[in-house]
Design an enzyme around this catalytic site. Structure first.
Site, mmCIF file in Angstrom:
data_model
loop_
_atom_site.group_PDB
_atom_site.id
_atom_site.type_symbol
_atom_site.label_atom_id
_atom_site.label_comp_id
_atom_site.label_asym_id
_atom_site.label_seq_id
_atom_site.Cartn_x
_atom_site.Cartn_y
_atom_site.Cartn_z
ATOM 1 N N HIS A 1 -3.403 -106.415 -48.923
ATOM 2 C CA HIS A 1 -3.112 -104.980 -48.790
ATOM 3 C C HIS A 1 -2.875 -104.601 -47.330
ATOM 4 O O HIS A 1 -3.518 -105.125 -46.421
ATOM 5 C CB HIS A 1 -4.183 -104.108 -49.458
ATOM 6 C CG HIS A 1 -5.558 -104.160 -48.871
ATOM 7 N ND1 HIS A 1 -5.932 -103.397 -47.795
ATOM 8 C CD2 HIS A 1 -6.660 -104.866 -49.228
ATOM 9 C CE1 HIS A 1 -7.213 -103.619 -47.518
ATOM 10 N NE2 HIS A 1 -7.682 -104.523 -48.362
ATOM 11 N N ASP B 1 -3.145 -101.568 -45.819
ATOM 12 C CA ASP B 1 -3.967 -100.545 -45.165
ATOM 13 C C ASP B 1 -5.319 -101.101 -44.739
ATOM 14 O O ASP B 1 -5.738 -102.178 -45.172
ATOM 15 C CB ASP B 1 -4.181 -99.346 -46.101
ATOM 16 C CG ASP B 1 -4.874 -99.725 -47.398
ATOM 17 O OD1 ASP B 1 -4.511 -100.771 -47.996
ATOM 18 O OD2 ASP B 1 -5.803 -99.009 -47.828
ATOM 19 N N ASP C 1 -9.830 -106.880 -42.737
ATOM 20 C CA ASP C 1 -9.692 -106.500 -44.150
ATOM 21 C C ASP C 1 -8.570 -105.476 -44.207
ATOM 22 O O ASP C 1 -8.784 -104.317 -43.894
ATOM 23 C CB ASP C 1 -11.014 -105.926 -44.659
ATOM 24 C CG ASP C 1 -10.902 -105.370 -46.063
ATOM 25 O OD1 ASP C 1 -9.841 -105.528 -46.687
ATOM 26 O OD2 ASP C 1 -11.888 -104.754 -46.517
ATOM 27 N N GLU D 1 -5.140 -99.570 -50.656
ATOM 28 C CA GLU D 1 -6.172 -100.247 -51.439
ATOM 29 C C GLU D 1 -7.519 -99.569 -51.265
ATOM 30 O O GLU D 1 -8.254 -99.363 -52.215
ATOM 31 C CB GLU D 1 -6.274 -101.716 -51.000
ATOM 32 C CG GLU D 1 -7.108 -102.572 -51.932
ATOM 33 C CD GLU D 1 -8.543 -102.772 -51.465
ATOM 34 O OE1 GLU D 1 -9.269 -103.516 -52.142
ATOM 35 O OE2 GLU D 1 -8.955 -102.195 -50.438
ATOM 36 N N GLU D 2 -7.833 -99.219 -50.010
ATOM 37 C CA GLU D 2 -9.203 -98.832 -49.683
ATOM 38 C C GLU D 2 -9.630 -97.505 -50.311
ATOM 39 O O GLU D 2 -10.807 -97.248 -50.484
ATOM 40 C CB GLU D 2 -9.377 -98.756 -48.158
ATOM 41 C CG GLU D 2 -9.069 -100.068 -47.430
ATOM 42 C CD GLU D 2 -10.125 -101.130 -47.662
ATOM 43 O OE1 GLU D 2 -11.104 -100.844 -48.368
ATOM 44 O OE2 GLU D 2 -9.965 -102.239 -47.144
ATOM 45 N N ASP E 1 -7.786 -111.312 -50.220
ATOM 46 C CA ASP E 1 -8.724 -110.347 -49.650
ATOM 47 C C ASP E 1 -10.116 -110.631 -50.193
ATOM 48 O O ASP E 1 -10.480 -110.141 -51.253
ATOM 49 C CB ASP E 1 -8.274 -108.931 -50.047
ATOM 50 C CG ASP E 1 -9.132 -107.859 -49.396
ATOM 51 O OD1 ASP E 1 -9.888 -108.182 -48.471
ATOM 52 O OD2 ASP E 1 -9.020 -106.697 -49.826
#
Ligand SMILES: [Zn+2]
Length: 412
Positions: free
Chosen positions: A77, A79, A116, A146-147, A170
């Protein structure tokens, strides 16, 4: 000026990680970092697609002799979580992440690092650029947002990808593969309450505090006590011998946390007061014994209320409320039949909030098996319907059932 990643291998991975750190990419702000991925694909003459929400897939053909192998998807991802220490003058909208080396570790100066999932994205970009690798056809997938709740991934259209083998880049543990994940969904039950005038008696506050609580996913297998359950159990049991009148009930504060505290207020007829309190304490002694291995600091506080109470629950509402809370499940509901010590299905009786007209009960359910998650939510719905309550069950997120026979797992 040489980068602090100079001379590190694999050089392409660190090159891309260094570029990514310079591109602000908080969740929802992935255009620039997406443009970077596209620029790398264009430079390499690789086909790519970018969808309406910003997800990108880059296609790389298989190396010579491996053109017809099955397609493998590598996903990361774009972001990152944007957090900084107080007093740090970092602007996540425009400033590059400042990184320093500490022995074998790279650390950000006062902010989140963005490893991450920057390191996963850098790995996919390195695979994209590296000619020496031997591989089948690849789809390199870069998702957005994603977050904040996986919204990029959840909006991928079925024809965006052709591969059926998917590696997510991830994870947090070096040397470990994740082969499954629980899905989850919330339930909010709203139970209407009928009220009546306050009868004669003394007001009591009954609170349980000092439980360990924890995360409703990670800690649900620890056998920790749930304060909402404990207060309900005690009231239900004592109420069989000593009638009381419920004023209000509160417990827990987050849908994904195990309730550490709960408190009820009741009116008890004066003549029954000492027996009522004694039975509560006896019930609490049983609970202490039951949880002695896990809960060392739980505390019961019984205090007389000052001030006048204008109304209490009527008898039927009170019985319905306590029966509902007692019946709603909490904790592990099923263990995996294939993987030792793995919780498959669980439920968290998370919160109880009280208002004049109703009680709101919040629950969160988890399972790695979709049908088991649905069955759990149906069970909660059935109990709520029996109590005459309203039920809201917003769409949750699906589980990923481990497949111990998966070919990719054997390869890995
Ligand atoms: Zn991540």
């Amino acid at each position: 000026m040489a980068s602090i990643f100079s001379n590190l291998e694999p050089a392409l991975l660190w090159k891309h990680f260094d570029e990514l750190r310079k591109i602000p990419r908080c969740s929802g702000e992935e255009t620039a970092v997406g443009d970077y991925v596209v620029s790398v694909a264009k430079k390499l003459n690789l086909d790519f697609k970018r969808d309406d929400v910003g997800n990108i897939v880059v296609q790389k053909s298989g190396s010579t002799g491996h053109e017809n192998a099955s397609v493998v998807i590598l996903q990361g991802h774009l972001d990152m979580v944007c957090e900084k220490d107080s007093g740090v003058a970092h602007d996540f909208v425009k400033d590059p992440i400042q990184i320093e080396r500490d022995g074998d570790w790279f650390k950000a100066k006062g902010t989140t690092l963005g490893a991450d999932n920057g390191i996963g994205v850098a790995a996919a970009l390195a695979v994209m650029e590296e000619d020496a690798l031997v591989h089948g056809p690849l789809e390199l997938l870069f998702t957005v947002d994603e977050e904040r709740g996986l919204t990029g991934a959840s909006q991928i259209q079925p024809d965006f990808l052709t591969g059926r083998t998917f590696l997510n880049l991830d994870s947090e543990e070096e040397g470990a593969f994740f082969i499954g994940c629980s899905g989850g969904g919330d339930t909010l039950i709203t139970l209407p309450l009928q009220k009546r005038d306050t009868p004669e008696g003394t007001g009591l506050s009954i609170a349980i505090t000092g439980l360990r609580g924890g995360h409703s996913g990670i800690d649900i297998d620890q056998g920790r006590a749930n304060a909402i359950k404990l207060v309900t159990r005690m009231l239900w049991k004592v109420g069989k011998n000593h009638p009381f009148f419920l004023i209000q009930f509160h417990g827990g504060n987050k849908r994904n946390a195990i309730a550490r505290e709960a408190r009820a207020e009741v009116i008890v007829p004066k003549a029954a007061m000492s027996a009522f309190q004694q039975e509560l304490r006896n019930a609490f002694e049983d609970i202490i014994f039951e949880f002695k291995a896990v809960e060392k600091d739980m505390d019961l506080k019984i205090e007389e209320l000052s001030g006048r109470v204008s109304e209490v629950c009527d008898t039927d509402s009170q019985a319905m409320f306590l029966n509902l809370l007692l019946g709603l499940p909490h904790g592990v509901l099923a263990m995996s039949q294939e993987i030792p010590d793995l919780v498959e299905t669980s439920n968290n009786l998370a919160t109880v909030a009280w208002s004049e007209q109703n009680a709101k009960v919040g629950l969160s359910s988890r399972s790695s098996i979709g049908s088991a998650l649905q069955a759990t939510k149906d069970m909660l719905r059935a109990l709520a319907e029996m109590a005459g309550a309203d039920i809201d069950q917003p769409e949750g997120y699906p589980g990923w059932t481990p497949n111990l026979d998966s070919p990719i797992l054997h390869v890995m």
